[in-house]
Design a protein around this motif. Sequence first.
Motif, short mmCIF file in Angstrom:
data_model
loop_
_atom_site.label_atom_id
_atom_site.label_comp_id
_atom_site.label_asym_id
_atom_site.label_seq_id
_atom_site.Cartn_x
_atom_site.Cartn_y
_atom_site.Cartn_z
N MET A 1 4.24 15.01 -24.90
CA MET A 1 4.09 13.41 -24.79
C MET A 1 3.25 13.13 -23.23
N LYS A 2 2.18 12.52 -23.24
CA LYS A 2 1.53 12.12 -22.03
C LYS A 2 1.99 10.82 -21.78
N ILE A 3 2.32 10.88 -20.23
CA ILE A 3 2.35 9.39 -19.55
C ILE A 3 1.81 9.24 -18.57
N LEU A 4 0.81 8.18 -18.34
CA LEU A 4 0.33 7.62 -17.19
C LEU A 4 1.16 6.85 -16.33
N VAL A 5 1.34 7.04 -15.06
CA VAL A 5 1.95 6.48 -14.08
C VAL A 5 1.18 6.06 -12.81
N GLY A 6 1.47 5.07 -12.17
CA GLY A 6 0.90 4.66 -11.22
C GLY A 6 1.56 3.49 -10.16
N SER A 7 1.41 3.64 -9.00
CA SER A 7 1.94 2.42 -8.13
C SER A 7 0.79 2.24 -7.17
N ASP A 8 0.85 0.97 -6.69
CA ASP A 8 -0.19 0.46 -5.60
C ASP A 8 0.86 -0.28 -4.59
N LEU A 9 0.87 0.04 -3.39
CA LEU A 9 2.06 -0.56 -2.59
C LEU A 9 1.18 -0.88 -1.24
N GLY A 10 1.33 -2.12 -1.01
CA GLY A 10 0.63 -2.57 0.31
C GLY A 10 1.50 -3.11 1.31
N TYR A 11 1.18 -2.90 2.76
CA TYR A 11 2.08 -3.00 3.75
C TYR A 11 1.33 -3.92 4.86
N GLN A 12 1.67 -4.66 5.39
CA GLN A 12 1.09 -5.34 6.67
C GLN A 12 1.75 -4.87 7.76
N VAL A 13 1.08 -4.21 8.79
CA VAL A 13 1.72 -3.25 9.78
C VAL A 13 1.29 -4.03 10.99
N ASN A 14 2.31 -4.62 11.89
CA ASN A 14 2.30 -5.38 13.09
C ASN A 14 2.41 -4.44 14.35
N GLY A 15 3.15 -3.29 14.14
CA GLY A 15 3.47 -2.46 15.33
C GLY A 15 3.59 -1.24 14.71
N PRO A 16 3.87 -0.29 15.53
CA PRO A 16 4.08 1.26 15.31
C PRO A 16 4.99 1.39 14.07
N ALA A 17 4.83 2.03 13.09
CA ALA A 17 5.59 2.07 12.04
C ALA A 17 5.52 3.35 11.20
N THR A 18 6.75 3.96 10.75
CA THR A 18 6.66 5.28 9.82
C THR A 18 7.36 4.78 8.47
N LEU A 19 6.59 5.19 7.48
CA LEU A 19 7.18 4.80 6.22
C LEU A 19 7.43 6.25 5.58
N ILE A 20 8.37 6.39 4.82
CA ILE A 20 9.01 7.54 4.04
C ILE A 20 8.82 7.13 2.62
N LEU A 21 7.94 7.71 1.71
CA LEU A 21 7.84 7.23 0.45
C LEU A 21 8.24 8.19 -0.52
N ASN A 22 8.84 7.95 -1.71
CA ASN A 22 9.25 8.89 -2.73
C ASN A 22 8.68 8.16 -4.03
N VAL A 23 7.62 8.24 -4.43
CA VAL A 23 6.60 7.55 -5.23
C VAL A 23 6.14 8.50 -6.36
N GLN A 24 6.06 9.74 -5.93
CA GLN A 24 5.28 10.67 -6.90
C GLN A 24 6.21 11.38 -7.82
N PRO A 25 6.03 11.63 -8.80
CA PRO A 25 7.00 12.15 -9.93
C PRO A 25 7.24 13.56 -9.59
N ALA A 26 8.62 13.88 -9.81
CA ALA A 26 9.13 15.20 -9.59
C ALA A 26 8.29 16.31 -10.47
N GLU A 27 8.09 17.50 -10.08
CA GLU A 27 7.64 18.70 -11.01
C GLU A 27 8.95 19.30 -11.58
N THR A 28 9.01 19.45 -12.63
CA THR A 28 10.31 20.32 -13.49
C THR A 28 9.75 20.89 -14.68
#
Lengths: 284, 284, 284, 284
Positions: free
Chosen positions: C1-28
């Motif tokens: 089975m083939k599945i297409l997944v995707g995400s678009d995330l937008g952020y307004q950055v008003n000062g120094p910021a660090t983002l830690i994202l976990n949005v990519q599928p795991a490989e198993t």
Amino acid sequence: MKILVGSDLGYQVNGPATLILNVQPAETPRQRILRETLTITPEGTRTEHWTVPATGNRYLRVHAQAGTSLHIHHEAEVELDAHVADPGEVTQLAPAELPPEVLPHLWPSRFCESDRLERLALREFCDAPPGHARVTAVCNWVHDRITYLRGASSPTTTATDTLLSGAGVCRDFAHLSVALCRALGIPTRFVSAHAPGLVPPDFHAVFEAFLGGKWWLFDATRQASPDVLVRIGQGRDAAEAAFAEIHGAATPTTMSIRAEVLEGPDVGRGLRTTQAVADVAEAP
Amino acid sequence: MKILVGSDLGYQVNGPATLILNVQPAETPRQRILRETLTITPEGTRTEHWTVPATGNRYLRVHAQAGTSLHIHHEAEVELDAHVADPGEVTQLAPAELPPEVLPHLWPSRFCESDRLERLALREFCDAPPGHARVTAVCNWVHDRITYLRGASSPTTTATDTLLSGAGVCRDFAHLSVALCRALGIPTRFVSAHAPGLVPPDFHAVFEAFLGGKWWLFDATRQASPDVLVRIGQGRDAAEAAFAEIHGAATPTTMSIRAEVLEGPDVGRGLRTTQAVADVAEAP
Amino acid sequence: MKILVGSDLGYQVNGPATLILNVQPAETPRQRILRETLTITPEGTRTEHWTVPATGNRYLRVHAQAGTSLHIHHEAEVELDAHVADPGEVTQLAPAELPPEVLPHLWPSRFCESDRLERLALREFCDAPPGHARVTAVCNWVHDRITYLRGASSPTTTATDTLLSGAGVCRDFAHLSVALCRALGIPTRFVSAHAPGLVPPDFHAVFEAFLGGKWWLFDATRQASPDVLVRIGQGRDAAEAAFAEIHGAATPTTMSIRAEVLEGPDVGRGLRTTQAVADVAEAP
Amino acid sequence: MKILVGSDLGYQVNGPATLILNVQPAETPRQRILRETLTITPEGTRTEHWTVPATGNRYLRVHAQAGTSLHIHHEAEVELDAHVADPGEVTQLAPAELPPEVLPHLWPSRFCESDRLERLALREFCDAPPGHARVTAVCNWVHDRITYLRGASSPTTTATDTLLSGAGVCRDFAHLSVALCRALGIPTRFVSAHAPGLVPPDFHAVFEAFLGGKWWLFDATRQASPDVLVRIGQGRDAAEAAFAEIHGAATPTTMSIRAEVLEGPDVGRGLRTTQAVADVAEAP
């Protein structure tokens, strides 16, 4: 001092609904109602009125009909004669000396879990002189630790929630102050009010502490001047002094509040002291 | 420095029961086990041993038989070589600089609800200099506000419960400190340990903060000297570093703990500074 | 089975910021990534990538610059080969039989206070047969008692909050199910995922239970088909499997998610059984 | 029916202390006090007595002297004439029909957070017929889900705590039942009482629901027969109906309670129905 207060409340009624409103000012020896208008539409909506002797709270029960757009318009002109005293002379009574009818205001209540805060309250305020100064210390502590922030709390938010989150609105400032005072053995109650000068205009929540035989007003938010507050309801916390209780299928749609000093001192922000204020209104 | 540690744990087993114990000291580059004895009675009780690579925690699973009186006797001689540094040189890393494997120690956990304390923590500690001094400020704050009181907490007590109640035991001091540090963006973990000099002797709970690339030990109770702590387990809170988990019908009957310095400095109460101490043990 | 997944995330950055994202599928072994695109604007934004060996979670740390409008675009084509078995053959292991690495999934966690629910869970589920059927009974119980309602919960809402309020979103359904299973001695973990067929499209949260030597997927919301879930992250609860952690002055502005089956069964609502489903995806 | 009730309470007084006790039976049209003895030692201890008109609660304030061993002995012979009716005829009033003085018993209170349980209560009890049968359904639900267990709760335990923990004592059964009924729109109050037949003898806590114009007694613990309960105090929860409030340095040392039917039916366990009972005592 003359103050004009008013509220316009709208509800969409989708099924049978009963509303219990407490929006009319209390009548007390020091708060006289000069004139008052209450208009409910649609015409013919069945209502009942009563006043609770122990508190002076005035209730309106509205039997709303399904499929209507309910509107409650209230306006009153109130004459206030706040009792003002020197904070230094307002002393604290021991539990042994409190009049019996005041003792229930030492008990914890839904939103003021004073029983969970005894150790914290004693530690933080044991050095503040007892009496008005100690309650002022509580107000200052709350004011310094809680950020006034709309949306930071919900209808189920309690005093301990507010202490932890560090943010809230007037209701939350009052609940936390009340809980800390009760934990210190000072009877306190929640007061809903009209407050001229509030930006934006809204119902306000403050609290009273029983000291030296009288109930004295305090506002930990520092947004209102206690001497121009028009008292609406009182109770041990917001669960006992709600503006509106809705039973059934009515949904609030609009709310607009007004409170203006017609005769008396200017209540611009400058008038509010940066200490919790010592002006005092006598309770019924 | 040589330290002798030991524990005797007794359980009444009334039905099939599995115990998972973490009472043996971790082996780390700076904590060597010179000799160790582990005796389980009744003889023939089935056991398993394993060490978790990521934490160094050593577990013992005991398959207890119904109707027995289970007894676990452990004793070890440990050589400690704590890494000590000047607190002023232990700096704080920004989230952008933290090594990935440390980031989970910023997350809230069962007993450390750091996500509920962000505003409070920022307000209370924004003036403390970042780094070791800020964690010390957290320890001092906790020490000044929480009374050490046996029986004041239960196994489900959390950091926010302790903040409100104002009392707790070593585990509660550690949880509240950990929660406040995480709310400040400082990775922290819970550490269970043997602590010489504890009165009465007992297992102890302290915590570590990740600063400048290392994990540094802190004890907000001020009851133990960090440089003589023998580390047993670590986790994000007590839920992840329990001495004993019981599954089934076993009931604790006796517990006796010992920890003595055989060679090294005296650890009388005088040695503990009244500041949270800057002595430091390197983590595995 | 083939599945297409995707995400678009937008952020307004008003000062120094660090983002830690976990949005990519795991490989198993059973979830292969056929192709994948990750685009971050503005160009030149510094990023780091890593995968946690123990969980397979793939993290992206974004060092956002003040004054920018940050945008993360991700898209991947994934081949799924879910392992499906007969629920009746999926049995439950006793704590004595669980592999050591699974034991931490019995511990309570920030949002799953299983330690407070032991008596309730035993009472409600003691009659359900152990194994897959018992976890299905938990899912059905949660589904019958919790109303899916956007806005009913907040980021600090826990399993016990949800049990009391009776309403929540996918995250809350997963937390309550996880907590009840752990209280029953069944190791469980929280799984974030892409779920084709979700209306409206969004990230999804489900959970896995360790039964008979494997991790099996369950969705108490009954909104997704376990056999077409594309696994993103896993942890003991949402605190350990967040899509995005923000450190600093970045504010989410836009979010758009997609998940479509390219080749394979139709995932219209009809395909989801009204029982929590027995299809099963093997974990890494 | 004649019932003999009594209590012996001892306190060690190490500093100035004020006790407020509510241990004497209320006098109501259906509960007459035939004779009563109250003895306080040391002789000369200053006391005050009052009765609250709204509730009939009788209070005793004791001004204890430091360094004494305080002892309060109370005994009374009470004639009870419980009003008993057919449960099927006891109907439920809508909020629109409730007398104003009863409305406060719909509000949430310290230990009965009915505002957090509305959805759960509606879901669980919407199928039970309104009126006495619905309150009986609440009692049965509580009885089936809560284990009576001494030590399972503390003075700060609330209705939601009890729902989650699944265990408690009479006070907890009453709080949870009260909270669920209020969430259903049924006014309820907490009642402290003497209960003949209780094993071991102790003060008891039950609750009343306002149905069809009267307050009807219920006991979700099924440990007492409502028709032989001797009412002591009432309030919205235990915070408003405590047997003893201690202000200052007094510590309870001994407590012994008695309650015996002198004339009337046997109250052996057999008499209690397994349904929450429909016998009814009229309130003042």
